[in-house]
Design an enzyme around this catalytic site. Structure first.
Site, PDB file in Angstrom:
ATOM      1  N   GLU A  82       0.794  -1.223   0.000  1.00  0.00           N
ATOM      2  CA  GLU A  82       0.000   0.000   0.000  1.00  0.00           C
ATOM      3  C   GLU A  82       0.828   1.277   0.000  1.00  0.00           C
ATOM      4  OE1 GLU A  82      -3.277   1.254   1.085  1.00  0.00           O
ATOM      5  OE2 GLU A  82      -4.144  -0.507   0.122  1.00  0.00           O
ATOM      6  N   ALA A  83       1.977   1.234   0.634  1.00  0.00           N
ATOM      7  CA  ALA A  83       2.690   2.484   0.890  1.00  0.00           C
ATOM      8  C   ALA A  83       4.195   2.282   0.945  1.00  0.00           C
ATOM      9  CB  ALA A  83       2.205   3.071   2.213  1.00  0.00           C
ATOM     10  N   VAL A 128       7.673   3.960   2.901  1.00  0.00           N
ATOM     11  CA  VAL A 128       8.069   4.774   4.053  1.00  0.00           C
ATOM     12  C   VAL A 128       9.496   5.266   3.857  1.00  0.00           C
ATOM     13  CG1 VAL A 128       8.408   4.789   6.557  1.00  0.00           C
ATOM     14  CG2 VAL A 128       6.501   3.498   5.577  1.00  0.00           C
ATOM     15  N   ASP A 146      -3.852  -5.099  12.210  1.00  0.00           N
ATOM     16  CA  ASP A 146      -2.699  -5.821  11.642  1.00  0.00           C
ATOM     17  C   ASP A 146      -1.642  -6.019  12.734  1.00  0.00           C
ATOM     18  OD1 ASP A 146      -1.018  -7.035   9.780  1.00  0.00           O
ATOM     19  OD2 ASP A 146      -0.316  -5.149   8.933  1.00  0.00           O
TER      20      ASP A 146
HETATM   21  N1  LIG Z   1       7.222   6.134  12.698  1.00  0.00           N
HETATM   22  C1  LIG Z   1       8.122   5.217  12.346  1.00  0.00           C
HETATM   23  N2  LIG Z   1       9.336   5.194  12.966  1.00  0.00           N
HETATM   24  C2  LIG Z   1      10.255   4.271  12.612  1.00  0.00           C
HETATM   25  N3  LIG Z   1      10.097   3.350  11.655  1.00  0.00           N
HETATM   26  C3  LIG Z   1       8.921   3.334  11.007  1.00  0.00           C
HETATM   27  C4  LIG Z   1       7.882   4.257  11.313  1.00  0.00           C
HETATM   28  N4  LIG Z   1       6.822   4.001  10.504  1.00  0.00           N
HETATM   29  C5  LIG Z   1       7.194   2.973   9.724  1.00  0.00           C
HETATM   30  N5  LIG Z   1       8.447   2.558  10.014  1.00  0.00           N
HETATM   31  C6  LIG Z   1       9.199   1.460   9.353  1.00  0.00           C
HETATM   32  O1  LIG Z   1       8.672   1.255   8.057  1.00  0.00           O
HETATM   33  C7  LIG Z   1       8.091  -0.055   7.960  1.00  0.00           C
HETATM   34  C8  LIG Z   1       6.809   0.001   7.128  1.00  0.00           C
HETATM   35  O2  LIG Z   1       5.884   0.891   7.733  1.00  0.00           O
HETATM   36  P1  LIG Z   1       4.379   0.442   8.042  1.00  0.00           P
HETATM   37  O3  LIG Z   1       3.662   1.637   8.576  1.00  0.00           O
HETATM   38  O4  LIG Z   1       4.409  -0.774   8.889  1.00  0.00           O
HETATM   39  O5  LIG Z   1       3.830   0.166   6.589  1.00  0.00           O
HETATM   40  P2  LIG Z   1       3.367  -1.165   5.834  1.00  0.00           P
HETATM   41  O6  LIG Z   1       1.903  -0.991   5.659  1.00  0.00           O
HETATM   42  O7  LIG Z   1       4.136  -1.138   4.563  1.00  0.00           O
HETATM   43  O8  LIG Z   1       3.706  -2.353   6.714  1.00  0.00           O
HETATM   44  C9  LIG Z   1       7.876  -0.496   9.397  1.00  0.00           C
HETATM   45  O9  LIG Z   1       7.889  -1.896   9.537  1.00  0.00           O
HETATM   46  C10 LIG Z   1       9.031   0.167  10.115  1.00  0.00           C
HETATM   47  O10 LIG Z   1      10.228  -0.585   9.950  1.00  0.00           O
HETATM   48 MG   LIG Z   2       3.704  -2.697   8.767  1.00  0.00          MG
END
Ligand SMILES: Nc1ncnc2c1ncn2[C@@H]1O[C@H](COP(=O)(O)OP(=O)(O)O)[C@@H](O)[C@H]1O
Ligand SMILES: [Mg+2]
Length: 206
Positions: free
Chosen positions: A11-12, A14, A122
């Site tokens: 989906e996204a 980071v 999740d």
């Molecule tokens: N606020 C945050 N601080 C540190 N690492 C983050 C943060 N948000 C995401 N990540 C890193 O990015 C990865 C993917 O983000 P996540 O929000 O879990 O998206 P997805 O839906 O792709 O799993 C996480 O597993 C983590 O390692």
């Molecule tokens: Mg995740």
């Protein structure tokens, strides 16, 4: 892979960034070419809104999760606090001897979330981070919801159980410790755990 990219899911994406001199990450939902442009825009806006709402409510319920710094709905991006630390997945893999403490913290965190009528959607150990101060934090709220009932809480717990079975099956009693801590703090834990059994029963017959 770009150098500041730290995660890429279905989906996204980071990325690491800074926001007013603070360490931050941007979670960006890219347009999906296979979707009709209007539908794509609608979905990205709706999912970004949901994620922000659930993340903010979770923080208000006492669950450590990233501070939201900025939201750009048209772009489908959320800028949030960067949580420096280790994923719980890695912590359990590298330090199974700490599993009791870690699992207790997980149970206490989910109890706070559910007491606030919030589900995550999740719950896996990859979406939990132990920060540099040793705090248990939760991220990735895109499948979450607020003002939920027992059914959604039951699904949360069932998903977490599956995550433990697939990722941490070698750690004896780990999930049991999560549930013990959860049961102490979560006000309706008996009803939620009954739901979990009901959900498992349903799964057996479908
Ligand atoms: N606020 C945050 N601080 C540190 N690492 C983050 C943060 N948000 C995401 N990540 C890193 O990015 C990865 C993917 O983000 P996540 O929000 O879990 O998206 P997805 O839906 O792709 O799993 C996480 O597993 C983590 O390692
Ligand atoms: Mg995740």
């Amino acid at each position: 892979m770009e150098s500041n990219e730290i995660g890429r899911g279905a989906e996204a994406t980071v990325y690491r960034t800074t926001y007013r001199n603070r360490n931050a990450v941007v979670k960006h939902r890219e347009p999906k070419g296979y979707r009709h442009p209007d539908l794509d825009r609608h979905l990205r806006i709706a999912r970004t809104k949901t994620e922000v709402r659930v993340m903010i409510d979770a923080r208000a319920a006492g669950v450590r999760s990233p501070v939201v710094y900025d939201v750009d709905l048209e772009d489908g991006s959320i800028t949030m606090e960067y949580l420096k630390g280790t994923s719980v997945k890695d912590a359990l893999d590298e330090h199974p001897e700490d599993a009791d403490v870690i699992c207790t913290m997980i149970g206490q965190m989910i109890a706070k979330l559910h007491n606030g009528k919030i589900c995550h959607g999740d719950l896996t150990t990859s979406n939990m981070i132990i920060d540099e101060h040793g705090n248990m934090c939760l991220i990735d709220f895109s499948l979450g919801d607020t003002r939920i009932g027992l059914e959604e809480m039951g699904v949360d717990i069932r998903l977490l159980e599956r995550a433990f079975t697939s990722a941490h099956s070698t750690i004896e009693g780990a999930f049991h410790n999560v549930i013990e801590a959860y049961s102490k703090d979560m006000k309706q834990s008996k009803q939620v755990l009954a739901k979990v059994e009901e959900i498992k029963g349903r799964a057996r017959y479908t």
